[in-house]
Design an enzyme around this catalytic site. Structure first.
Site, mmCIF file in Angstrom:
data_model
loop_
_atom_site.group_PDB
_atom_site.id
_atom_site.type_symbol
_atom_site.label_atom_id
_atom_site.label_comp_id
_atom_site.label_asym_id
_atom_site.label_seq_id
_atom_site.Cartn_x
_atom_site.Cartn_y
_atom_site.Cartn_z
ATOM 1 N N GLY A 15 60.699 39.223 32.912
ATOM 2 C CA GLY A 15 60.355 40.528 33.497
ATOM 3 C C GLY A 15 60.913 40.645 34.898
ATOM 4 N N GLY A 18 61.069 43.770 37.014
ATOM 5 C CA GLY A 18 59.827 44.538 37.142
ATOM 6 C C GLY A 18 59.179 44.411 38.515
ATOM 7 N N GLY A 134 51.789 38.387 31.763
ATOM 8 C CA GLY A 134 51.836 39.634 30.990
ATOM 9 C C GLY A 134 50.576 39.809 30.159
ATOM 10 N N ASN A 135 50.056 41.022 30.103
ATOM 11 C CA ASN A 135 48.771 41.285 29.427
ATOM 12 C C ASN A 135 48.895 41.584 27.945
ATOM 13 O OD1 ASN A 135 46.720 40.982 31.363
ATOM 14 N ND2 ASN A 135 47.421 42.846 32.406
ATOM 15 N N ASP A 163 41.655 37.505 39.352
ATOM 16 C CA ASP A 163 40.228 37.801 39.236
ATOM 17 C C ASP A 163 39.432 36.927 40.224
ATOM 18 O OD1 ASP A 163 40.625 39.474 36.741
ATOM 19 O OD2 ASP A 163 41.401 37.549 36.079
ATOM 20 N N HIS A 191 40.633 37.725 30.948
ATOM 21 C CA HIS A 191 41.119 38.685 31.955
ATOM 22 C C HIS A 191 40.946 40.084 31.358
ATOM 23 C CE1 HIS A 191 43.407 40.394 35.181
ATOM 24 N NE2 HIS A 191 44.373 40.807 34.381
#
Ligand code: NAD
Ligand code: LMR
Length: 323
Positions: A15, A18, A134-135, A163, A191
């Site tokens: 990524g 990004g 990445g989620n 978090d 997460h």
């Protein structure tokens, strides 16, 4: 100035064109992760459509004349990128928009981590450290781990340090102390909105932390858990510099260890605290990246942890169908 004598470490960032990478790459290149005397071979992995933009990022990195960058490559070839990799930040994935959950991203992003896990399995160094950003990060790490059966499971982590840092910062503000004086805080689980920022064991300057229970349960826990959505709402796009900073903190502590200090990392469970083996779960970690074991849990802590186990089981069941 002293000569740099260590062999460069091969570090992959996916990524690379990004938002997160635009901050993360400079922090790695400045020595914030691997140390001020450790040169790096940087590999920037992108999809074909974004390779040109990643080349632009690489041009800017070159223009920064950072002395620790030994070589830099931009590629859309995962096999070449991960060949010999010693550290990998798996950032490349679609971010959620307003009103979406991170789990909604599983359909769009999950498959990315099959291919990348397979490439890591085929060519990465035996002791590679893989940090999935990445989620949905925990389940994407679960997928990458499953796609890499020859790599030990503990080489795959997911990012929950953001978090942790949010939880630390909000507690420090409430107590009116600098965040570095707070110890033994953990964010258990996923997460996601179910995550459990737990201050039960926390101390400030060595003394147990005491806060109003209603504030803790009704304001603090939900605000930490939903901070990502709050950032998207206010900023118009998802967190980037804070995510990069957390990724730096995570990988640096993984490489160097934390001694007595606790932090939070999402690791493939080995059954600790009743978490199903293989689920990638936020635990308290310390020392050489070991889960802090033997904590006794109240019914309330247990229930909040169990809600995360349930959520991750559900995501894993969807992920298993992607193979
Ligand atoms: P972005 O859209 O700015 O950049 C993502 C980049 O990934 C794009 O350039 C895209 O081309 C690239 N990409 C997509 N598929 C790829 C693949 N197969 N290989 C290589 N590159 C690929 O997004 P961003 O803001 O940098 O966020 C990236 C991800 O990180 C998102 O999923 C976001 O939700 C997640 N995130 C996680 C945390 C966390 O704490 N775990 C925090 C913030 C963001
Ligand atoms: C975050 O927590 O900021 C990221 O996971 C981005 C998001 O989707 O919330």
């Amino acid at each position: 100035m002293a000569e740099l004598t260590s062999a460069p470490q091969k570090v992959v960032v996916t990524g690379a064109a990004g938002n997160i990478a635009y901050s993360l790459l400079w922090r790695i290149a400045a020595g914030d992760v691997f140390g001020p005397e450790q040169p790096v071979d940087l590999t920037l992995l992108e999809i074909p459509d974004a390779v040109r933009a990643a080349e632009g990022t690489a041009m800017e990195l070159a223009d920064s004349a950072l002395p620790l960058v030994s070589t830099m490559n931009v590629t859309d070839d995962a096999a070449a990128a991960f060949d010999g990799a010693q550290a990998a930040f798996l950032v490349g994935a679609k971010p959620r928009g307003k009103g979406e959950s991170r789990a909604d991203m599983l359909a769009a992003n999950g498959k990315i981590f099959i291919g990348q896990g397979q490439a890591i399995n085929a060519g990465a160094a035996d002791d590679v450290r893989v940090l999935v950003v990445g989620n949905p990060a925990n389940t994407n790490a679960y997928i990458a781990n499953k796609a890499a059966p020859d790599v030990p499971a503990d080489r795959f982590n997911a990012l929950m340090r953001l978090d942790h840092n949010r939880a630390l910062s909000m507690l420090a503000a409430r107590l009116g102390v600098p965040s570095q004086r707070i110890e033994r805080l953990v964010v258990w689980g996923n997460h996601a909105d179910t995550q459990f920022p737990d201050i039960t064991f926390a101390t400030a300057d060595g003394a147990p932390v005491e806060v109003d229970r209603a504030w803790y349960e009704d304001e603090y826990i939900p605000r930490v858990a939903k901070r990502g959505a709050e950032i998207i709402d206010v900023r118009g796009k998802s967190s980037a510099a804070s995510a990069a900073s957390a990724a730096v903190d995570h990988m640096r502590d993984w490489v160097r260890g934390t001694g007595e200090r606790w932090t939070t990392a999402a690791l493939p469970s080995r059954g600790e605290y009743g978490v199903d083996e293989g689920l990638v779960f936020g635990f308290p970690v310390h020392g050489d990246w070991e889960v802090v074991e033997g904590l006794s849990l109240s019914d309330d802590q247990r229930a909040r942890i169990d809600a995360n186990i349930e959520a991750l089981r559900g995501e894993a069941a969807i992920a298993d169908k992607l193979f």
